[in-house]
Design a protein around this motif. Structure first.
Motif: not given
Length: 212
Positions: A67, A78-79, A81-83, A85-86, A88, A121, A124
């Motif tokens: 990412d 974006p997927l 980053r979302q994956a 954090w999921l 995490t 974050e 990033r």
């Protein structure tokens, strides 16, 4: 725009930050490995429980690194980053389950992952900002004090800034001042009913500014 030049101090600070992030990630992995492995054993994972925690943490690191890389070259996905954090959140949940029903123990398991999330974050955000500046794509924001002191006119100014893709805040301010001066001249020339009396060609700049 030329690439940003990093001074020796910048490089030193970056090294400290990277080292700190690695330490935080290492501590988080070491602290969660035993708890997640034990939970996996209880759920019948067998020998796979030995590598299950490693797979989750490795997946988080790979997704976050990818990412950051894609953000740096300005093709973010974006997927990823979302994956990350999921995963995490799943790690926190797995660790919390090991300490449940102790609320303090459950909360303690979340401290290190939250620190890691905040540090990544921040990295990033910095990478995205530097990438935009380097590519001359960074758009400055409107100052908070202006939003607080004059919210409605500031929204109109912000709207024109976005519609016209004006990147510099001082440039937007100058254009807004020119617009107000032009409007004042129309009022002085045609009176209070200047919107009806002024010819169309004189009103056109104001209408274009309104709709972006």
């Amino acid at each position: 725009m030329a690439a940003m030049q990093l001074t020796r101090t910048h490089r030193l600070l970056i090294g400290v930050v990277v080292a700190g992030a690695v330490i935080i990630a290492g501590i988080g992995f070491a602290g969660s490995y035993a708890a997640v492995r034990k939970l996996a054993e209880e759920k019948g994972f067998g020998n796979f429980s030995l590598v299950f925690p490693i797979g989750i943490d490795a997946g988080i690191c790979v997704l976050l690194a990818l990412d950051l890389l894609l953000t740096w070259i300005r093709i973010p996905f974006p997927l990823l980053r979302q994956a990350a954090w999921l995963l995490t959140a799943a790690t926190i949940a797995f660790n919390g389950a090991a300490a449940w029903p102790d609320p303090l123990g459950t909360a303690m398991h979340a401290v290190i992952p939250i620190l890691f999330v905040i540090s990544v974050e921040a990295a990033r955000h910095a990478v995205g900002r530097i990438a935009d500046i380097t590519a001359d794509k960074h758009m400055e924001g409107v100052r908070l004090t202006r939003w607080l002191l004059s919210p409605i006119p500031t929204f109109r100014l912000w709207r024109r800034m976005k519609l016209w893709e004006l990147r510099r805040y001082d440039q937007v301010i100058r254009l807004e001042q020119d617009r107000l001066i032009y409007q004042a001249r129309l009022q002085a020339r045609y009176g209070r009913a200047w919107r009806r009396k002024a010819p169309v060609e004189s009103l056109m700049p104001l209408r274009l500014a309104k709709f972006g």
